[in-house]
Design a protein around this motif. Structure first.
Motif, PDB file in Angstrom:
ATOM      1  N   LYS A 473      12.367   1.346 -16.345  1.00 32.04           N
ATOM      2  CA  LYS A 473      12.372   2.810 -17.362  1.00 32.04           C
ATOM      3  C   LYS A 473      10.721   2.778 -17.612  1.00 32.04           C
ATOM      4  N   GLY A 474      10.030   1.421 -17.514  1.00 28.06           N
ATOM      5  CA  GLY A 474       8.886   1.501 -17.939  1.00 28.06           C
ATOM      6  C   GLY A 474       7.737   1.700 -16.919  1.00 28.06           C
ATOM      7  N   GLU A 475       6.470   1.333 -17.175  1.00 22.66           N
ATOM      8  CA  GLU A 475       5.414   1.585 -16.181  1.00 22.66           C
ATOM      9  C   GLU A 475       5.385   0.437 -15.076  1.00 22.66           C
ATOM     10  N   VAL A 476       5.178   0.969 -13.977  1.00 21.62           N
ATOM     11  CA  VAL A 476       5.037  -0.014 -12.885  1.00 21.62           C
ATOM     12  C   VAL A 476       3.531  -0.212 -12.489  1.00 21.62           C
ATOM     13  N   PRO A 477       3.294  -1.572 -12.404  1.00 23.37           N
ATOM     14  CA  PRO A 477       1.894  -1.964 -12.115  1.00 23.37           C
ATOM     15  C   PRO A 477       1.644  -1.436 -10.553  1.00 23.37           C
ATOM     16  N   ASP A 478       0.253  -0.772 -10.624  1.00 25.97           N
ATOM     17  CA  ASP A 478       0.091  -0.094  -9.386  1.00 25.97           C
ATOM     18  C   ASP A 478      -0.437  -1.477  -8.458  1.00 25.97           C
ATOM     19  N   PRO A 479       0.069  -1.545  -7.500  1.00 28.13           N
ATOM     20  CA  PRO A 479      -0.277  -2.606  -6.494  1.00 28.13           C
ATOM     21  C   PRO A 479      -1.595  -2.623  -5.617  1.00 28.13           C
ATOM     22  N   GLN A 480      -2.138  -1.210  -5.690  1.00 27.12           N
ATOM     23  CA  GLN A 480      -3.445  -1.010  -4.909  1.00 27.12           C
ATOM     24  C   GLN A 480      -4.621  -1.335  -6.057  1.00 27.12           C
ATOM     25  N   SER A 481      -4.182  -1.472  -7.377  1.00 29.00           N
ATOM     26  CA  SER A 481      -5.160  -1.645  -8.245  1.00 29.00           C
ATOM     27  C   SER A 481      -5.864  -3.203  -8.426  1.00 29.00           C
ATOM     28  N   GLU A 482      -7.233  -3.178  -8.356  1.00 23.82           N
ATOM     29  CA  GLU A 482      -7.983  -4.406  -8.586  1.00 23.82           C
ATOM     30  C   GLU A 482      -7.479  -5.211  -9.993  1.00 23.82           C
ATOM     31  N   GLU A 483      -7.034  -4.436 -10.975  1.00 26.13           N
ATOM     32  CA  GLU A 483      -6.423  -4.997 -12.209  1.00 26.13           C
ATOM     33  C   GLU A 483      -5.379  -5.774 -11.979  1.00 26.13           C
TER      34      GLU A 483
END
Length: 613
Positions: A473-483
């Protein structure tokens, strides 16, 4: 006279022989880059069916080129040895004989001696290159004690960051990691340090962006579907050359890069109903190459089929691969230590399954799997434990979690030591995932760098849908993000901090014991495993002289145990102060045989005793 190899082959007279299989092309020209007047050499369709070839004089290594298909498009070489400008750019001519190897005396090590360390070239160091890894080989070999480095896939993928399983140029080491020479320097340095090198290769699918193989020939078939789309064509029309393409690739890494073993990704997604399966054909070719090189070469499969055919000898109807990963071992261990039962973990969590995983490799072996809602697997047919690679963590089991959280953030410090002992003292082949040896807390998340915005958005959506499927239910890390990529990098300096340094010392001791005690070697005799259900403990007698105690209980328990013949001395205890334990919780330093002792075990305690005459 055998036909020339495919791709761009440098000749002694300074010419380059270009050869490509392209049944879908009417005509092909070679377009050379970087000349005042680009040379257009039309290739002739001669020799083997649908093969175009040409010899072009005065082509130095480093020359970049495209194949110009049907007069209207430029495409990289399917056998490209290097893509310096990425997946869409020109290929580069590479002279494989130009590198000055120093490992002529390297003869490899027996597979039974492998203590594997899986690493991702982009996140193992701040620099994220092959060359940067070299500076840490002494740490891996001398300080930690592993014997084999396993490198996640390096075939050229889109952008600068990726796990490597979206590669589209199978023969081209990733440009952002350091390309061909960078990989050669790393392998050469590993061999100089006495380390074997395992390379992860992917033959069940290729990535999408920059994948131009469909324009050359029937590399894929719609007969079978995989999670990544159409399957690689191993048994449909035109498959002879596709099979050759894949086997050529396997032998390429062995010959040109001196790789010692290949880890074959997800072979359950390789569909082949030929009379001789591609895996068996690949194994036969690898064995023949190994004989010519005078050193062993191993093929290690990843498979969730739990089918012993993969590692069974051809004389018994198998493919003859040397070993396979044991996901069941991991799932048993993870479920016992974390209590998780979501997804495939619902099939696991019992001590008897852990016992079976150590002894047989497969737990789901002709039994009902609630996760699959069907009977799954088959018994391992008495295959030796050394045929199974075991682990408490790896790239998949960490990175496929929504947040990529490591075991160090899910279980207690004591439980981490127990997991290490279970892996490194088992009679199987142990594998560590980079950073686990000191309890790295940085996540290993899923990251990509697609240049195609449609693919980038698709992978974001797919990752979100997977998370929803697991009830996240939480935020999903953006796979395209450099972070996301930067967040996943190791901090190797953590091993000098408390309590990480204590955990690291425990790993050092476990590995040293495994290497020095003959009974702990995979060939050191049978492993007699006894289960103590009430106390949630396992005891393993390894050979005649080693007895291991593993407590999976979260509370203090008393374990009645009888030690056979002789006097037994304690060689290892996870409660030793040097390992971050409490001295008052140590088990007895010496135990007499033929007497039942009551061992008071702390939560998740692990210990090893040696019999003395």
């Amino acid at each position: 006279m055998p036909p020339r190899p495919f791709g761009a082959t440098t000749l002694e007279n300074g010419s380059v022989a270009f050869r490509v299989w392209a049944p879908f092309a009417r005509e092909i020209q070679i377009k050379l880059i970087g000349r005042d007047l680009p040379l257009q050499a039309t290739m002739s369709a001669t020799g083997e069916r649908h093969c175009f070839e040409a010899i072009v004089p005065n082509i130095p290594a480093g020359t970049r080129y495209f194949y110009h298909l049907n007069g209207d498009r430029d495409r990289p070489d399917p056998y490209s040895r290097f893509q310096p400008e990425g997946v869409h750019g020109p290929s580069e001519v590479v002279d494989p004989n130009a590198f000055a190897w120093s490992d002529q005396g390297w003869r490899g090590i027996p597979l039974e001696d492998y203590i594997l360390y899986e690493l991702h070239p982009g996140t193992f160091t701040p620099e994220g290159t092959f060359d940067a890894i070299i500076a840490h080989l002494n740490y891996l070999k001398r300080d930690l004690g592993i014997t084999a480095v396993e490198i996640m896939p390096v075939a050229q993928f889109p952008g600068r960051r990726n796990w490597g399983y979206d590669g589209v140029h199978l023969f081209a080491p990733q440009n952002s990691y350091g390309g061909p020479d960078g990989l050669r320097r790393l392998v050469d340095a590993c061999h100089a340090a006495g380390l074997a090198v395992v390379l992860d290769v992917v033959y069940n699918h290729l990535g999408h962006e920059g994948n131009y193989l469909r324009e050359f020939g029937p590399y894929f078939t719609s007969k079978y579907k995989t999670p990544w789309g159409d399957a690689v064509n191993f048994d449909d029309a035109g498959s002879d050359f596709v099979r050759r393409y894949v086997i050529d690739n396997a032998l390429y890494w062995i010959r040109e890069y001196h790789i010692d073993a290949l880890r074959l990704d997800a072979v359950h997604a390789i569909y082949d109903f030929s009379a001789k399966h591609i895996l068996q054909e690949m194994k036969e070719a690898a064995d023949e190459t190994a004989r010519g090189l005078g050193r062993p070469v191993y093929l290690i499969a990843e498979s969730d089929l739990n089918d012993p055919k993969i590692i069974r000898a051809p004389a018994q109807g198998g493919y003859g691969l040397d070993a396979q990963w044991s996901d069941d071992f991991h799932h048993c261990l993870h479920a016992l230590l974390t209590g998780e039962r979501e997804g495939y973990y619902q099939d696991f969590g019992r001590l008897d399954q852990m016992e079976r995983a150590i002894r047989e490799g497969y737990v789901m072996a002709g039994v009902y799997s609630p996760y699959r809602d069907r009977i799954h697997g088959s018994p391992s047919d008495g295959q030796p434990p050394s045929k199974f690679v075991v682990f408490s963590q790896n790239h998949d089991q960490t990175g496929n979690r929504v947040l990529g959280d490591r075991l160090s953030t899910l279980i207690s410090f004591e439980a981490q030591k127990l997991a290490a002992a279970a892996v490194l003292l088992a009679p199987n082949l142990p594998l560590l995932f980079m950073g686990e040896e000191y309890g790295e807390t940085a996540p290993f998340q899923y990251f990509t760098h697609y240049q195609d915005p449609i693919l980038g958005e698709a992978v974001r959506k797919g990752r979100w849908e997977e998370a929803i499927g697991f009830g996240w239910k939480g935020e999903v890390p953006d796979p395209q993000s450099e972070e996301t990529f930067q967040r996943s990098k190791l901090d190797l300096s953590q091993r000098f901090q408390e309590p990480n340094s204590r955990l690291f010392a425990f790993y050092q001791r476990l590995i040293a014991l495994r290497k020095s005690a003959p009974d702990l070697h995979p060939t050191g005799g049978t492993a007699q495993i006894k289960r103590h259900d009430q106390e949630a403990c396992l005891t393993l007698q390894r050979g005649d002289k080693i007895l291991i105690v593993l407590s999976f209980h979260p509370k203090i328990v008393s374990l009645p145990i009888s030690f056979p013949g002789g006097t037994w001395e304690r060689l290892l205890d996870s409660q030793e102060k040097q390992f971050g334990g409490s001295e008052e919780r140590l088990l007895p330093a010496r135990l007499e045989a033929n007497r039942t002792a009551e061992l008071r075990l702390s939560p998740y305690q692990a210990a090893l005793f040696r019999r003395i005459e």
